[in-house]
Write a protein that holds these residues in place. Structure first.
Motif, mmCIF file in Angstrom:
data_model
loop_
_atom_site.group_PDB
_atom_site.id
_atom_site.type_symbol
_atom_site.label_atom_id
_atom_site.label_comp_id
_atom_site.label_asym_id
_atom_site.label_seq_id
_atom_site.Cartn_x
_atom_site.Cartn_y
_atom_site.Cartn_z
ATOM 1 N N ALA A 77 -74.926 47.668 -26.593
ATOM 2 C CA ALA A 77 -76.197 47.912 -27.296
ATOM 3 C C ALA A 77 -76.218 47.286 -28.692
ATOM 4 C CB ALA A 77 -76.444 49.411 -27.414
ATOM 5 N N PHE A 78 -75.109 46.652 -29.092
ATOM 6 C CA PHE A 78 -75.025 46.151 -30.472
ATOM 7 C C PHE A 78 -75.487 44.698 -30.644
ATOM 8 C CE2 PHE A 78 -71.334 49.187 -31.863
ATOM 9 C CZ PHE A 78 -72.218 50.260 -31.780
ATOM 10 N N GLY A 79 -76.020 44.109 -29.560
ATOM 11 C CA GLY A 79 -76.476 42.718 -29.670
ATOM 12 C C GLY A 79 -77.538 42.572 -30.734
ATOM 13 N N ARG A 80 -78.532 43.469 -30.672
ATOM 14 C CA ARG A 80 -79.565 43.489 -31.709
ATOM 15 C C ARG A 80 -79.334 44.728 -32.570
ATOM 16 N NH1 ARG A 80 -83.940 42.624 -27.449
ATOM 17 N NH2 ARG A 80 -83.951 40.368 -27.206
ATOM 18 N N TYR A 81 -80.006 44.765 -33.681
ATOM 19 C CA TYR A 81 -79.895 45.911 -34.574
ATOM 20 C C TYR A 81 -80.368 47.181 -33.861
ATOM 21 C CZ TYR A 81 -80.790 48.894 -38.659
ATOM 22 O OH TYR A 81 -80.797 49.922 -39.564
ATOM 23 N N ALA A 82 -79.477 48.174 -33.803
ATOM 24 C CA ALA A 82 -79.808 49.466 -33.187
ATOM 25 C C ALA A 82 -79.606 50.522 -34.275
ATOM 26 C CB ALA A 82 -78.907 49.732 -31.998
ATOM 27 N N PRO A 83 -80.657 50.866 -35.015
ATOM 28 C CA PRO A 83 -80.497 51.628 -36.257
ATOM 29 C C PRO A 83 -79.688 52.909 -36.100
ATOM 30 C CG PRO A 83 -82.834 51.156 -35.830
ATOM 31 C CD PRO A 83 -82.054 50.516 -34.734
ATOM 32 N N GLU A 84 -79.995 53.693 -35.073
ATOM 33 C CA GLU A 84 -79.323 54.998 -34.985
ATOM 34 C C GLU A 84 -77.852 54.859 -34.610
ATOM 35 O OE1 GLU A 84 -83.020 57.713 -33.581
ATOM 36 O OE2 GLU A 84 -82.734 55.715 -32.753
ATOM 37 N N ALA A 85 -77.565 53.983 -33.625
ATOM 38 C CA ALA A 85 -76.170 53.800 -33.212
ATOM 39 C C ALA A 85 -75.360 53.162 -34.336
ATOM 40 C CB ALA A 85 -76.123 52.940 -31.955
ATOM 41 N N TYR A 86 -75.936 52.176 -34.996
ATOM 42 C CA TYR A 86 -75.253 51.514 -36.116
ATOM 43 C C TYR A 86 -74.918 52.565 -37.196
ATOM 44 C CZ TYR A 86 -76.006 46.468 -35.084
ATOM 45 O OH TYR A 86 -75.977 45.190 -34.567
ATOM 46 N N THR A 87 -75.907 53.397 -37.513
ATOM 47 C CA THR A 87 -75.721 54.389 -38.573
ATOM 48 C C THR A 87 -74.558 55.314 -38.227
ATOM 49 O OG1 THR A 87 -78.082 54.365 -39.036
ATOM 50 C CG2 THR A 87 -76.851 56.275 -39.835
ATOM 51 N N ARG A 88 -74.571 55.814 -36.997
ATOM 52 C CA ARG A 88 -73.564 56.763 -36.561
ATOM 53 C C ARG A 88 -72.169 56.146 -36.619
ATOM 54 N NH1 ARG A 88 -73.579 60.964 -32.660
ATOM 55 N NH2 ARG A 88 -75.756 61.280 -33.232
ATOM 56 N N VAL A 89 -72.047 54.939 -36.046
ATOM 57 C CA VAL A 89 -70.734 54.290 -35.940
ATOM 58 C C VAL A 89 -70.189 53.947 -37.336
ATOM 59 C CG1 VAL A 89 -69.591 52.176 -35.158
ATOM 60 C CG2 VAL A 89 -71.064 53.479 -33.588
ATOM 61 N N ILE A 90 -71.075 53.425 -38.201
ATOM 62 C CA ILE A 90 -70.598 53.020 -39.534
ATOM 63 C C ILE A 90 -70.266 54.253 -40.382
ATOM 64 C CG2 ILE A 90 -71.250 51.860 -41.692
ATOM 65 C CD1 ILE A 90 -72.941 49.962 -39.810
ATOM 66 N N ALA A 91 -71.111 55.290 -40.291
ATOM 67 C CA ALA A 91 -70.835 56.505 -41.068
ATOM 68 C C ALA A 91 -69.531 57.146 -40.619
ATOM 69 C CB ALA A 91 -71.996 57.489 -40.944
ATOM 70 N N ASP A 92 -69.318 57.172 -39.309
ATOM 71 C CA ASP A 92 -68.071 57.758 -38.786
ATOM 72 C C ASP A 92 -66.870 56.968 -39.304
ATOM 73 O OD1 ASP A 92 -69.560 59.591 -37.489
ATOM 74 O OD2 ASP A 92 -69.262 58.793 -35.457
ATOM 75 N N ARG A 93 -66.995 55.637 -39.234
ATOM 76 C CA ARG A 93 -65.902 54.773 -39.661
ATOM 77 C C ARG A 93 -65.636 54.964 -41.171
ATOM 78 N NH1 ARG A 93 -62.528 51.241 -36.614
ATOM 79 N NH2 ARG A 93 -61.311 50.165 -38.216
ATOM 80 N N ALA A 94 -66.718 55.056 -41.942
ATOM 81 C CA ALA A 94 -66.584 55.197 -43.389
ATOM 82 C C ALA A 94 -65.882 56.506 -43.728
ATOM 83 C CB ALA A 94 -67.952 55.140 -44.060
ATOM 84 N N GLN A 95 -66.228 57.537 -42.979
ATOM 85 C CA GLN A 95 -65.641 58.844 -43.243
ATOM 86 C C GLN A 95 -64.168 58.879 -42.823
ATOM 87 O OE1 GLN A 95 -68.329 61.789 -41.712
ATOM 88 N NE2 GLN A 95 -68.260 62.692 -43.747
ATOM 89 N N ALA A 96 -63.921 58.358 -41.627
ATOM 90 C CA ALA A 96 -62.551 58.396 -41.092
ATOM 91 C C ALA A 96 -61.606 57.550 -41.937
ATOM 92 C CB ALA A 96 -62.563 57.916 -39.642
ATOM 93 N N GLY A 97 -62.106 56.406 -42.440
ATOM 94 C CA GLY A 97 -61.231 55.500 -43.180
ATOM 95 C C GLY A 97 -61.015 55.899 -44.622
ATOM 96 N N GLY A 98 -61.755 56.879 -45.113
ATOM 97 C CA GLY A 98 -61.588 57.344 -46.487
ATOM 98 C C GLY A 98 -61.821 56.261 -47.521
ATOM 99 N N TYR A 99 -62.859 55.456 -47.337
ATOM 100 C CA TYR A 99 -63.102 54.345 -48.257
ATOM 101 C C TYR A 99 -63.654 54.836 -49.594
ATOM 102 C CZ TYR A 99 -62.562 51.709 -43.996
ATOM 103 O OH TYR A 99 -62.057 51.194 -42.845
ATOM 104 N N ARG A 100 -63.364 54.067 -50.619
ATOM 105 C CA ARG A 100 -63.903 54.374 -51.944
ATOM 106 C C ARG A 100 -65.321 53.809 -52.076
ATOM 107 N NH1 ARG A 100 -66.065 55.668 -55.494
ATOM 108 N NH2 ARG A 100 -65.614 55.821 -57.718
ATOM 109 N N ALA A 101 -65.572 52.709 -51.345
ATOM 110 C CA ALA A 101 -66.907 52.101 -51.429
ATOM 111 C C ALA A 101 -67.267 51.458 -50.104
ATOM 112 C CB ALA A 101 -66.942 51.048 -52.545
#
Lengths: 558, 324, 250
Positions: free
Chosen positions: B68-92
């Motif tokens: 589903a990631f071929g084109r911009y998929a706002p909800e899936a993109y948001t979920r996956v990136i937010a999860d990754r950002a949280q799990a990775g403990g990024y500063r920015a």
């Protein structure tokens, strides 16, 4: 015929001026083309000092009397004050009368006049003159008319007056000899006059009384006078003022007026420079539109004037933050129409010519005329009879008041300058000494458009200035600083005469301070969206007509 | 807690140019924080161009794949990136302030419950805090902000962060991920017709004024624009739009569009302040005018005084050689 | 069709920016405030949708100072039915705080659509709309330039670099409006009269400080004086050299 007429040394503006478009300005009530129709008790055209003072006084009278009055004020500017421009040094007497419960400090003034100076300028020097008695400003205050108008507008709104900004009145609605209201200008037309998606049809506002407070060179006031054949002993004459507001590094402590340079001696006018705040200065140049040299350019002269050390020492290193221009009715006593009222109509303020040039005052006369009109209108409505007879009380009140007394005292002073500055100054001095009795009688004046202009090549007062973008500015820069963001695609609102010869094209190009007119090889180019509603060419050339609401300048502290 | 997540963009399996700018901005933050840059791209399969990103400062490039990631998929993109950002403990977390990034960054920020500085033109680390600069009030002022929450989320204005090459290679990995089906679906992308670049978005804008003398002469500017190979748009001053020579959509200036291309070439435009208001934030301004006193020369970085009908064709010729 | 339109009172785009003495904010003296132009598209779209549906309500919601009532009246004069002002003296720099206040207000009120302008022309934040959607877990499409609605679904078009995305979504949804979506109507005289009497509810806004702190507001750097490279076609080669080597834009 037009092109060959007259000698080649002179040019008569009237010859190329189109007539007032009466068929457009006066229409029968019920004529096709309107959208909504609204009924009011009183409709006031123009939210300036005259119109708003009238609205406030009417609302106060109604409130005191316990009657309900539906009052509407139409204003062509997008917001209150955005088309208002004056010097200004204000005489507070009308404020005191309109707001008896307020203190002097409550009024929207910038500060009292503390010191004043009048200079006669030459190109690089100045001679301080004694302040003429008519120009003494002790007890008066420096103010911005934009700020006054916004303040008055708030007062009016708080009293329940409906203020409709962005709605120009385009036509008088009439029924027989009676004025029954106005029709507003349409909005949302393309350049060819075709409606766009957001087209808003004209509205008809019908009212028992219509008050014309359009300001200088009011179109509906002109139309009504012509239609009802209301005249004055002299035609109205006008001046054009160009004004700037500067943020300065150096404080100005004095109000300054100057005469002489850079004006040629056969033009009447002078400059002003007033402190609005310690680092904020308003200055401008006013020139009578009966000037003789066809190449005179008021904006250009004003730019040149700022190079004089008197001004430069304040302006250098500062920043020009606002620019504007406006005409002023200068005819005085003999140019006030014999009546300013008729069936269902009254005419107020600058539209009626209540300006005293020798003291450089108009705002308090405008407000006072609005208050008198309100009283006459209120009484007429109480009697259910808004006829010319009842509304004539307004004229009687004005005639018996300080308005006409003041104008009578200085009745010939401006007129004396028609033959040049030095002769005029001498005569004006004698008039002051004799309290207006010298020379006796009335100095007859031609219309400005009937004054012949010299076409002498090479003489170009004010043109040919090359702006440096720091102290001096082009007309286009000025229009930008006026906040003009008129939609580019509206139909043109300026009516230009047919077969305008090149000398007229040149004359309009120099006359117009906003760069609306340009001489091009094949004739005249009209950049109508540049127009900032000063009405100068309505006096001497192409006619101005109301256009889409909200067009024109957006003055803030003028 | 000092690593930076750079969120890249691809279209049809090719990395978008703005991605190298995002990595560059992220690297600047990571250097200040003494951390690593992880670059993230969401795609349907493998993405062309990611091998170059190490050269711009990415320590690691992760491709998350999903059908589903071929084109911009706002909800899936948001979920996956937010999860990754949280799990990775990024500063920015750094986005591009592109059409996609401007839509995605606020969603991710809200999901993480932290603030967002959108469309920034500079990023820095000062005393351990992430600071940014954003133009506000139509570019008439610059706002300097500090982001106090973690992660600090920013999106970078395109064309501002010039990619800087680094002599370093990053590692790359591809991970297939699960993503929820979104309610908002991009069903198609209509490509704009060739040669209809909007003046507001083109990296090069060539505008003409009254000096062009007549509408047909805009051909001279169109030829120059064509020589830039589809990167240039032709604009116009108010005077010529008013005269009906050019459509209103092309008007640059106070009552038209505000543009800030990399290169702005003003041809036969005197430089009324109304025009300047619409183009003075351009990176480099070139003026070609026969009047040496024209105000446009005061704002132009480079001016050529001369007859535009001689200068512009010569310029076109030379640009063609350059791109030939 | 019940529609909320979230709007903002902003300084007129012609405002000359003067920085206040705190060095962090706009000096508002003499500044004219208007309804954010992108919000006008949202208001217009809401009115058209309601007119098309033949019934419904358009509610204007804003976070702002007491003066924002005037801005709400502008939207009411265009034809909206009522207004809600969440009053605060200071709008926080963090858009998420504004989004939280708005989300709490529009939540559970049965709106079919919640519309925004794509951004405000003062802070260019470009974020409150999609944040509200995320907080309320609603579908959202931003910066739309075309919209069709029917059968509980919508299709929108949004401009992306070099093309246009076609996006489908179910209702209720949050949408943010771009220029081109419609041509906003001018308030009519009757509308202005009617707006004075329409309900406008004022309640205090609950806002946190948020995670963004303003350090400074400064004027942009002045452009350095340019130079004339040369005259006529002969100057073209030197111009290209400078663009390539000095300005590095080719």
């Amino acid at each position: 015929m037009a092109k060959g007429a007259g000698s080649r040394e002179t040019f008569l503006p009237a010859q190329y001026q189109p007539p007032l478009p009466l068929d457009q300005l006066i229409i029968q009530d019920g004529a096709a083309g309107a959208g909504d129709r609204m009924e009011l008790d009183v409709v006031i055209v123009g939210a300036g000092p005259a119109g708003l003072a009238a609205a406030i006084e009417l609302a106060q009278l109604a409130r005191r009397d316990g009657t309900e009055l539906n009052i509407g004020v139409l204003e062509k500017a997008a917001a209150l004050g955005e088309h208002s421009l004056s010097g200004a040094v204000v005489n507070p007497r009308a404020f005191r009368e309109l707001f008896p419960d307020l203190q002097e400090g409550d009024f929207p003034f910038r500060g009292p006049v503390r010191k004043e100076a009048v200079y006669l300028l030459t190109a690089d020097r100045r001679v301080r003159l004694p302040v003429p008695p008519t120009m003494r400003n002790h007890g008066n205050s420096v103010a911005s008319l934009c700020e006054i108008v916004r303040w008055l507008g708030e007062k009016a709104a708080a009293l329940g007056v409906n203020i409709f900004t962005g709605f120009p009145a385009a036509s008088l609605l009439v029924d027989g000899p009676r004025v029954v209201g106005v029709r507003t200008a349409a909005t949302g037309l393309d350049r060819a006059g075709r409606p766009l998606a957001n087209y808003l049809a004209p509205n008809d506002l019908v009212a028992k009384v219509t008050a014309l407070a359009e300001g200088t060179r009011g179109m509906l006031a002109q139309a009504w006078c012509e239609w009802r054949q209301v005249t004055a002993e002299n035609p109205e004459i006008f001046a054009l003022g160009v004004k700037e507001i500067w943020e300065t590094k150096r404080a100005l402590g004095t109000i300054v007026h100057t005469l002489g340079w850079p004006l040629p001696s056969d033009a009447f006018g002078g400059s002003f420079m007033y402190p609005l705040a310690p680092n904020l200065v308003a200055l401008g140049l006013v020139v009578g539109l009966d000037y003789r040299d066809s190449a005179l350019d008021v904006h250009g002269l004003f730019q040149r004037m700022k190079r004089h050390p008197l001004f430069r020492r304040y302006l250098e290193g500062g920043e020009m933050v606002e620019w504007g221009a406006k005409t002023i009715p200068e005819g005085g006593y003999y140019s006030v129409p014999t009546r300013r009222s008729g069936d269902g109509v009254v005419m107020l303020g600058d539209s009626a010519g209540f300006v005293d040039v020798p003291s450089l005052k108009g705002i308090h006369y405008a407000m006072q005329s609005g208050m008198f009109a309100a009283r006459a209108v209120f009484a007429a409505l109480k009697h259910g009879d808004p006829s010319a007879v009842r509304l004539g009380d307004y004229d009687r009140m004005v005639n018996a008041s300080f308005i006409m007394q003041d104008l009578y005292r200085t009745r010939n002073m401006r007129l004396a300058f028609k033959d040049g500055f030095y002769a005029g100054a001498l005569k004006a001095g004698l008039m002051t000494l004799t309290g207006g009795r010298f020379p006796g009688g009335r100095i007859a004046m031609p219309r400005d458009a009937d004054v012949a202009r010299r076409l002498t090549p090479g003489l170009r007062p004010g043109s040919g200035e090359i702006p440096d973008g720091r102290l001096t500015f082009s007309k286009v820069d000025g229009v930008f600083k006026a906040g003009n963001a008129t939609r580019d695609t509206i139909p043109t609102h300026l009516i230009v005469g047919r077969d305008v010869p090149s000398e007229a094209a040149d004359f309009y190009a120099r006359l117009c301070p906003a760069g609306v007119y340009e001489r091009i090889d094949s004739g005249l180019r009209v950049n109508a969206p540049n127009c900032i509603d000063c009405k100068a060419t309505d006096v001497l050339g192409p006619r101005w007509t109301p256009r889409e609401g909200g067009s024109g300048p957006k003055y803030k502290r003028m | 807690m000092s690593d930076v997540l750079a969120v890249l963009e691809q279209r049809e399996g090719a990395l978008r140019k703005v991605s190298s700018e995002v990595v560059t901005g992220a690297r600047r933050l990571a250097d200040g924080l003494v951390g690593r840059v992880e670059a993230l791209v969401l795609a349907a399969g493998s993405v062309q161009g990611i091998d170059h990103l190490g050269g711009f400062g990415a320590d690691q490039v992760v491709t998350l794949t999903n059908g589903a990631f071929g084109r911009y998929a706002p909800e899936a993109y948001t979920r996956v990136i937010a999860d990754r950002a949280q799990a990775g403990g990024y500063r920015a977390v750094v986005f591009a302030a592109s059409a996609t990034g401007r839509d995605l960054a606020p969603r991710v920020a809200a999901r993480l419950g932290v603030g967002l500085a959108q469309d920034v033109t500079d990023v820095a680390v000062e005393g351990g805090a992430v600071t940014v600069i954003r133009p506000v009030y139509a570019g008439k002022a610059l706002l300097k902000l500090t982001l106090t929450a973690t992660p600090a989320i920013v999106s970078l204005r395109p064309n501002v962060f010039t990619p800087v090459q680094r002599p370093k290679a990053g590692s790359a990995e591809t991970v297939a991920v699960h993503a929820p089906a979104g309610r908002v679906v991009v069903t198609a992308i209509k490509a704009a017709a060739a040669g209809t670049l909007d003046v507001a978005e083109a990296p090069i804008v060539i505008s003409g004024g009254r000096g062009l003398k007549e509408p047909a002469n805009f051909k001279v500017l169109e030829e120059l624009a064509a020589a830039f190979g589809g990167r240039a748009a032709v604009g116009a001053s108010r005077a010529v739009v008013d005269a009906g020579w050019r459509p209103h959509a092309d008007q640059v200036g106070q009552t038209g569009k505000t543009v800030s291309p990399t290169l702005y070439i003003a041809v036969g435009i005197s430089g009324a302040i109304q025009h300047l208001a619409g183009m003075r934030t351009s990176k480099v301004i070139v003026a070609i005018n026969k009047d040496k006193d024209a105000p446009i020369f005061k704002v132009a970085d480079y001016g050529v005084v001369g007859d535009l009908f001689e200068v512009v064709p010569r310029l076109t010729e030379e640009i063609k050689k350059l791109h030939g | 069709m019940k529609i909320a339109v979230c709007i903002k009172r902003v300084p007129d785009s012609e405002t000359r920016v003067k920085i206040a003495s705190d060095g962090k904010s706009l000096d508002e003296a003499g500044v004219k405030f208007i309804l954010n132009p992108y919000d006008e598209f949202a208001v217009e779209e809401a009115l058209r949708r309601k007119e098309q549906a033949g019934a419904g309500e358009v509610v204007i919601v804003t976070v702002g100072s007491a003066a924002a009532q005037e801005t709400i009246r502008t939207a009411l004069a265009m034809g909206a039915d009522r207004g809600i002002l969440l009053q605060t003296d200071k709008i926080p720099a963090d858009g998420l705080e504004v989004a939280r206040a708005l989300a709490a207000e529009v939540k559970d009120s049965g709106y079919d659509l919640i519309l925004f302008g794509k951004m405000a022309i003062d802070d260019y934040n470009h974020q409150v709309g999609p944040m509200v959607a995320e907080l309320l877990d609603l579908p959202c499409v931003t910066a739309i330039a075309h919209l069709e609605i029917g059968g509980g679904k919508g299709t929108a078009e949004r401009e992306i670099e070099g093309g246009v995305e076609l996006v489908e979504f179910p209702l209720p949804a949050v949408l943010t409006a771009d220029k081109g979506l419609n041509e906003p109507r001018y308030p009519a005289l009757k509308g202005i009269m009617a707006a004075k009497k329409k309900p406008l509810q004022v309640k205090p806004a609950t806002l946190g400080a948020g995670g963004l702190e303003v350090l400074a507001l400064t004027p942009p750097p002045q452009r350095k004086e340019g130079r004339v490279v040369g005259e006529g076609p002969a100057a073209v080669l030197e111009l290209l050299r400078l663009l390539r080597e000095e300005a590095k834009v080719l």
